[in-house]
Design an enzyme around this catalytic site. Structure first.
Site: not given
Length: 414
Positions: A166, A306, A317, A338, A343, A402
Site C-alpha cells: 500500500c 493513511h 498512525e 479512504k 483502500h 504490508f
C-alpha cells in the site's frame, strides 16, 4: 548534489480512475460532499463471500486506449494508462516537443495483473499449457503500467515500477521527484494503479481478516478513527500525477497545482502485516519527509492520513502523529479520504497525493466521512463529516504498507 543545488519539482497534471468517477473536479466535489464510492460488487458473483462490497469502478471501459491495445493490458494497466493520458492532457504536455530521454514514468502497484493471473491459471487447469496466451506475462507483470505508459508517449527516460504493497504509489512519486531533483529527468509521469478486486483478490483479503464485513451498509463501512471501525474496504483504480522541474514548467507556462517538497521513508522491521503499534516507523518517515522539505512539524497545516479504518492501523498512525508533532498534534487537521474511496492498495498514494495537491490549490480540506464516535485512542482533529475551508500552505500525505513500509510525502503551496 547538495540540498541547495537540488532542482525544484512541481505538480502540473492530475488524472485518476476511481469508484467515484474519472473527472478530477467532479470527484473532488464528491469528496468534499462526503460521497462514498463503496457499493455492492457487480463484476463477479460475490454471494459466497463474507464480504460482498468494495470500491469497484463500475462499468469501466478504457477511455483513452484503442480497443485492440486495451485487450493486451490487464485492468490495472488500463487504469494506469487511462489516468496517465488524462494527467498529460491536464498538464497540456506535448511530448513531441520534449527531449524524450528526459521524460520518464514510475508507476507503483502492490499486486499487478492479478486478474490475468487468475484467468491464465484457470485456462492452464482446464485446457492445458498449450492454451496459455503469449500476452500473459506482459499483462500480469507489475511494471506493465509504467512500461505501457512509456510506449504510449514514446518517452525514454527513467522508467520503473515500485511494489511495496500500500506504499507503492507514494514510493513511486518520491522516486520520480528525485529523478527530477537530481537531474535525471525534467518530466515524470508517476503514481499508482491497482485492480485487485477480483475473486482471488477479495478471497485473499477476506482470509487475512483485514476487511470490513458491513455488508448491510457498504457506504458507511469505511470509518477511519471511529470506535466502530472493523477493517478496510478493498478498492481499485489509479492516481497519476505529472511532476516537472520548476523552471521547465514555468518556461512553457504550465498550470502549477503545488510544489513537491519532501520524501521520507522507513520500515517498521517488526511484522509483515501489522503496523508498529507505537507508530515509530511512521513517525520516522514523516520526520524524514519534513527534514527533506526543510520544514518543522509546526509548519504542517494538513495531513492526508493513511487511515485505512483498521483497529490497529488508525491507532498506530495517531500515535505516530503525536510522537512527532507533540503539542502541535492537536492543532493540525488530519483526514482520511479512504472513508469515501475505500483502500486502493498500491494506488492509494497516487489518489491521495492528488487530493493533497487539490487541498493546497483550493484551500479546502476533504473530511473524514463516517466518523461519528472517535475511538478513545484516536483524539486528533480528523475533520469529521464536513469539508473545511483552510489556507493550506504545507501538507503531508502518508502511505503505509504490508511489509512494514512507511512513506510520507510533503507538498507545499508554490
Amino acid at each position: 548534489m547538495h540540498n541547495n543545488q537540488r532542482r525544484r519539482v512541481v505538480i502540473t497534471g492530475l488524472g485518476w480512475v476511481t469508484s467515484l468517477g474519472h473527472d478530477v473536479k467532479q470527484v473532488w466535489a464528491d469528496l468534499l460532499a462526503c460521497k462514498s464510492g463503496v457499493h455492492a460488487i457487480e463484476r463477479f458473483d460475490a454471494s459466497a463471500y463474507p464480504v460482498r462490497f468494495g470500491g469497484e469502478v463500475l462499468n469501466y471501459q478504457p477511455r483513452n486506449i484503442e480497443k485492440r491495445d486495451a485487450k493486451r493490458l490487464d485492468r490495472f494497466a488500463q487504469f494506469a494508462l487511462d489516468a496517465a493520458v488524462d494527467a498529460v492532457k491536464d498538464a497540456d504536455l506535448d511530448f513531441a516537443k520534449e527531449n524524450s530521454w528526459r521524460c520518464g514514468s514510475i508507476i507503483g502497484s502492490g499486486i499487478g495483473g492479478i486478474e490475468e493471473f487468475e484467468y491464465g491459471h484457470r485456462k492452464l487447469m482446464e485446457k492445458g499449457p498449450d492454451r496459455l496466451s503469449p500476452f500473459m506475462v506482459p499483462k500480469l507483470m507489475c511494471n506493465a503500467g509504467s512500461g505501457n505508459i512509456s510506449i504510449h508517449f514514446g518517452i525514454q527516460g527513467p522508467n520503473n515500477a515500485v511494489a511495496s504493497a500500500c506504499a507503492s504509489a507514494a514510493h513511486a512519486i518520491g522516486d520520480a521527484a528525485n529523478a527530477i531533483r537530481y537531474n535525471a529527468a525534467d518530466v515524470m509521469i508517476t503514481g499508482g494503479s491497482e485492480a485487485a478486486l477480483t475473486p482471488l483478490g477479495l478471497g485473499c483479503f477476506v482470509a487475512l481478516k483485514a476487511l470490513s464485513r458491513r455488508n448491510d451498509d457498504p457506504t458507511h463501512a469505511s470509518r477511519p478513527f471511529d470506535k466502530d471501525r472493523d477493517g478496510f474496504i478493498l478498492s481499485e483504480g489509479a492516481g497519476v500525477l505529472i511532476l516537472e522541474e520548476y523552471e521547465h514548467a514555468k518556461a512553457r507556462g504550465a498550470n502549477i497545482y503545488a510544489e513537491f517538497l519532501g520524501y521520507g521513508q522507513s520500515a517498521d522491521g517488526s511484522h509483515i502485516t501489522a503496523p508498529d503499534e507505537q507508530g515509530r516507523g511512521a513517525a520516522y518517515a514523516m520526520q524524514a519527509a519534513l527534514e527533506d522539505a526543510g520544514h518543522d512539524p509546526a509548519d504542517v497545516d494538513y495531513i492526508n492520513a493513511h487511515g485505512t479504518s483498521t483497529p490497529l492501523g488508525d491507532a498506530a498512525e495517531t500515535r505516530a502523529v503525536k510522537r512527532l508533532f507533540n503539542d502541535d498534534a492537536y492543532k493540525v487537521a488530519v483526514s482520511s479520504t479512504k472513508s469515501m474511496t475505500g483502500h486502493l492498495l498500491g494506488a492509494s498514494g497516487g489518489i491521495e497525493a492528488i487530493i493533497t495537491a487539490k487541498a493546497i490549490e483550493l484551500g479546502c480540506i476533504p473530511p473524514t466521512a463516517n466518523l461519528d464516535n472517535p475511538s478513545e485512542e484516536c483524539d486528533l482533529d480528523y475533520v469529521p463529516n464536513e469539508a473545511r475551508q483552510l489556507d493550506v500552505k504545507l501538507a503531508m500525505s502518508n502511505s503505509f504498507g504490508f511489509g512494514g513500509h512507511n512513506v510520507s510525502l510533503v507538498l507545499g503551496k508554490i
